[in-house]
Structures are given as C-alpha cells and as structure tokens.
Write an enzyme that holds these catalytic residues in place. Sequence first.
Site, PDB file in Angstrom:
ATOM      1  N   PRO A  10       0.812  -1.233   0.000  1.00 21.46           N
ATOM      2  CA  PRO A  10       0.000   0.000   0.000  1.00 21.46           C
ATOM      3  C   PRO A  10       0.841   1.277   0.000  1.00 21.46           C
ATOM      4  CG  PRO A  10      -0.821  -1.567   1.618  1.00 21.46           C
ATOM      5  CD  PRO A  10       0.498  -2.087   1.129  1.00 21.46           C
ATOM      6  N   GLU A  11       0.601   2.122  -1.002  1.00 22.06           N
ATOM      7  CA  GLU A  11       1.253   3.422  -1.088  1.00 22.06           C
ATOM      8  C   GLU A  11       0.168   4.495  -0.936  1.00 22.06           C
ATOM      9  OE1 GLU A  11       3.879   3.849  -4.445  1.00 22.06           O
ATOM     10  OE2 GLU A  11       4.264   1.707  -4.561  1.00 22.06           O
TER      11      GLU A  11
ATOM     12  N   LYS B 237       1.823   7.315   3.920  1.00 24.66           N
ATOM     13  CA  LYS B 237       1.216   5.983   3.952  1.00 24.66           C
ATOM     14  C   LYS B 237       0.540   5.697   5.291  1.00 24.66           C
ATOM     15  CE  LYS B 237       5.060   4.389   1.080  1.00 24.66           C
ATOM     16  NZ  LYS B 237       6.190   3.433   1.022  1.00 24.66           N
TER      17      LYS B 237
ATOM     18  N   HIS C 123      -7.373 -13.112   7.176  1.00 24.26           N
ATOM     19  CA  HIS C 123      -6.206 -12.658   7.933  1.00 24.26           C
ATOM     20  C   HIS C 123      -6.530 -11.441   8.801  1.00 24.26           C
ATOM     21  CE1 HIS C 123      -3.787 -15.552   5.812  1.00 24.26           C
ATOM     22  NE2 HIS C 123      -4.286 -15.121   4.674  1.00 24.26           N
TER      23      HIS C 123
ATOM     24  N   ARG D 140       0.675 -10.609   5.857  1.00 21.75           N
ATOM     25  CA  ARG D 140       2.092 -10.741   6.198  1.00 21.75           C
ATOM     26  C   ARG D 140       2.511 -10.035   7.482  1.00 21.75           C
ATOM     27  NH1 ARG D 140       5.934 -10.393   1.186  1.00 21.75           N
ATOM     28  NH2 ARG D 140       7.336 -11.125   2.812  1.00 21.75           N
TER      29      ARG D 140
ATOM     30  N   ARG E   7      15.738  -1.278  -4.329  1.00 23.66           N
ATOM     31  CA  ARG E   7      14.440  -1.708  -4.847  1.00 23.66           C
ATOM     32  C   ARG E   7      14.536  -1.916  -6.346  1.00 23.66           C
ATOM     33  NH1 ARG E   7      10.327  -0.134  -1.506  1.00 23.66           N
ATOM     34  NH2 ARG E   7       9.214  -1.775  -2.609  1.00 23.66           N
TER      35      ARG E   7
END
Length: 262
Positions: free
Chosen positions: A2-3, A59, A93, A112, A250
Amino acid sequence: MPELPDVETFKHYLDATSLHQRITGVEVHDAYVLKGVSARELARRVKGHRFESSRRHGKHLFVRADRDLWLRLHFGMTGSLRYFKHEEQAPRHTRVLFVFANAHSLAFEDQRKFGEIGLIEDVNEFLEKRALGPDALDITLSQFREILGKHRGAVKTILLNQKLIAGIGNIYADEILFRARIHPATQVSTLKEKAVTKLLRATRNILEKAIEAKADMDRMPKSWLLPHRGKGGKCPRCGRELKSATIGGRTAWFCAHCQKRI
Ligand SMILES: [Zn+2]
C-alpha cells in the site's frame, strides 16, 4: 504494497462505512500488529467511542476516536480494511476487529503482518517524531525544489525516502518517473529546473489518477507502466522491452529509450 493512493482509498472506505457509530467491542486476533499498546489497553480506550474523522499523511492513516485519541494505522505490505455484517464475511487474515453498535464490523486484515496499529494523542507530534516529510500530494513546487536541491543520489531514491516526501513507494515512483520521462538512476543534482517542475507535475498527476482508479491495478490506464511492468513487458509508448535495475535497494522498471539517463 500500500502506497499513498491505496491508503487514500482505505481512508475513503473507512469514512464511508465506519464513522459516527458507537464502538462496542475491539477484538485483537493477533497482537503482533499492535505497536506501543496492548490488546487490553486498545480495547479499554477505544470501546464506547466513535470514529469521528480520519486523516492521511503519506502511507499513514489516523482515525480520531476522541479529542486526544487517535488510532494510527499503517498497512505494511499487505494490510487493508474490510467492513462487513456477517461473521462469515470476515477476512481470513483479520488481525484486529472493531465491532459497532449496528452489528457491523471493521476488520484490519494483514496477511504478512508488517502493518501497524497504535494509539496516539497528537498526529502532528507523531509526524514530527517520525521525521516524515510533507505529503506527496500537498508538497509545493518550492518545497519540492528545496528537497531535491538539498540532497544527493538517484532521483528514485529521493522519491522513496519518506523523511523527504511521504507517500510514494516503489510502484508509483516508477510510474511517476516514466510519466516525467526521467531515468530512475538520474542524479538529482543534474535535474534542470524544467525537469523538476515536470517531475512534480507527474507526481500529482499519477497519484491523483491512481486515487480516482481506487488504486485498483486493473483500472490503471494502459498507457501507464503499471500494466506492463515485469519481465517481457513492453513500453506502452515506444514498444521496446522494459528494463529493470536495482536502485536504492528496490527493483526499478523503466524504458531505457523513453527515460534517457542524463
Ligand atoms: Zn519507451
């Protein structure tokens, strides 16, 4: 991951579903995502309140539950929100669940578990403590110029640095640079004034369009890099094969023809 556009979409979703209802319960299914607060304390302090408003910075999402009480959400790599009525609709989750008086619930799900939930008293104080830069959508041209002028390194690394500009992650940094036709490894010190202006315009344009598309990858324009990035992907502008390189730790995707290195 998520950005800014994803978190802005979560904000709209939360605003549309979960405000102004009394919170009757807080269920912590996995305390791992709690930061600086225990499950018991979270429940004790939030129960009986209502989420009144929300605010996003970079974020981070902040949800006001009382005058000096804000829920702090960070979505890590896989975090998201889901509002539902029936228990069987609960995401698999779910880590933390907020139950409302209308029998609906808001789940913070995060496969995660890199996401974070905390409680803070003051948003500005939190942003200062984290030394986060201005939000990528609020930044002015003079602020942007100053940030780029003061720092060295690859332009992509600067865009990703949350302490300089908050909200841009790997995917949208590539998209912004593709739009501005700047190679991600370009040293910021070599960017002329015109290129800097173009880069900020691309930043706003891409982030705003991505929010309009609700950060849904399937709704991104075909003229963007996003639908094509990855091995064997072709540049939507010139048709040449896209290239990748590791920049700032990255993976960057770009078109070596359209995004010339200065
Ligand atoms: Zn190209």
